[in-house]
Design an enzyme around this catalytic site. Sequence first.
Site, short mmCIF file in Angstrom:
data_model
loop_
_atom_site.label_atom_id
_atom_site.label_comp_id
_atom_site.label_asym_id
_atom_site.label_seq_id
_atom_site.Cartn_x
_atom_site.Cartn_y
_atom_site.Cartn_z
NE ARG A 78 -4.40 9.53 16.04
CZ ARG A 78 -5.64 9.56 16.17
NH1 ARG A 78 -6.36 10.44 15.63
NH2 ARG A 78 -6.37 8.31 16.85
N GLY A 135 -8.11 6.74 19.82
CA GLY A 135 -9.40 6.61 19.10
C GLY A 135 -10.46 6.79 19.56
CD GLN A 136 -16.37 5.78 18.68
OE1 GLN A 136 -16.39 4.76 17.95
NE2 GLN A 136 -17.75 5.85 18.77
CE1 TYR A 173 -13.37 -2.97 11.78
CE2 TYR A 173 -15.59 -3.62 11.56
CZ TYR A 173 -14.51 -3.10 12.43
OH TYR A 173 -14.92 -2.89 13.69
#
Length: 314
Positions: free
Chosen positions: A36, A11-12, A140
Site C-alpha cells: 500500500r 501491518g500490525q 498458515y
Amino acid sequence: MKRILVTGARGQIGSELITKLRDVYGHSNIIATDIREAEGELAEGPYEVVDVTDDKRIYEVAKKHQVDTIMHLAALLSATAEKMPKVAWDINMGGLINTLEVSRELNLQFFTPSSIGAFGPSTPKAQTPQDTLQRPTTMYGVNKVAGELLCDYYCERYGVDTRGVRFPGLISYVAPPGGGTTDYAVEIYYEAIKQKAYTSYIAEGTYMDMMYMPDALEAIVQLMEADPKKLVHRNAFNISAISAEPMDFAKAIQHHIPGFQISFDVDPVRQKIADSWPDSIDSSAAEAEWGFKAKYDINSMTKDMLEKIAEKLK
Ligand code: SER
C-alpha cells in the site's frame, strides 16, 4: 551501521517496528516498504511501494537504498489464509523466497517471524518445547514450518545470516492485526473502552500464548544484535510472555472497568485453529541463547492498552 528494508511496514508489527528501528538506528536508515501507499508519518519516508511477490522490485529497492538487512513481515495471517489457501501460499512462500534470494544475492542479514501457528494438534500442548513435533493443520502453519526450514536452508547452504522467532498472538493499539486467530485479544480492549462489553469468537477456556508489542519489538532488535556464535536455533525461537484464555483478559479488564461484560459466540473456523495450537510455549532456548525476557504480563499490558486506547479514541 544498520540500513534495514522492512516489508509489510503498514501491518500490525511493521507500523510500530519502523518507529522503533528509526529510534535505534536513525530515521534515514530504515526503508519502509508495503504493497500500500505510505500514510501518516510513513509518508515522510524513506518509503517504497513493494509487492513481495515481485522479486525484481525487492532487489531494485534493496540495491537502491544499499541496505544490509531485510526484515520480512508481509504475510497473510491464519484465518485469512484458511479463506484463500492458494493466495496465502503464493504471498507467504513467494514473498519469503524472494526476500531470501535478494538477501543471498546482496549478502544481507535477514529476519522473518514464524508463529505459534507452526505447531499442530499432535504437538505437546503445555510448555511446548523448542524442538518438537510440528504437523500443523492450517495453510498458515504449513507456510510457517516450510518458512522455518527455508530460512535454515539459506543459512546452511548459502551462509545467509537468517534469524527468526515464533511469535505468539501480538497485542497492540497502533495498527490492528488483520485476519488472525488471536485478534480477539486486541478487539476485547477496544470494545471494553467503547461498549464495556465484548463477544468473544474464541471459547472460554481456550489458552493461547500472547505478548505485548513492546516486548515483541525489543525481541527483534535483541535477536538481530545477538552474537551469531551463540545462536543454535536461529530461525524459530519460541518466545512468549502470557498464556491466557478469554476470561483472563476479561478479569484483567474488570480490574479497571468493573462493569465490563464478556459473552461468547464461537466462530468454528477460528476455534478449530486455536484448538490446534499450544496452550503455552517454552521460551528457554531464546532466554539462554540471546537473553530474551518479556517485561509485560497480562496486568501491566492491560493497564497500558486501556490507557492508550482511551486516549486514541478521545
Ligand atoms: N497472530 C497470528 C494469527 O492469529 C499467529 O501468528 O494468525
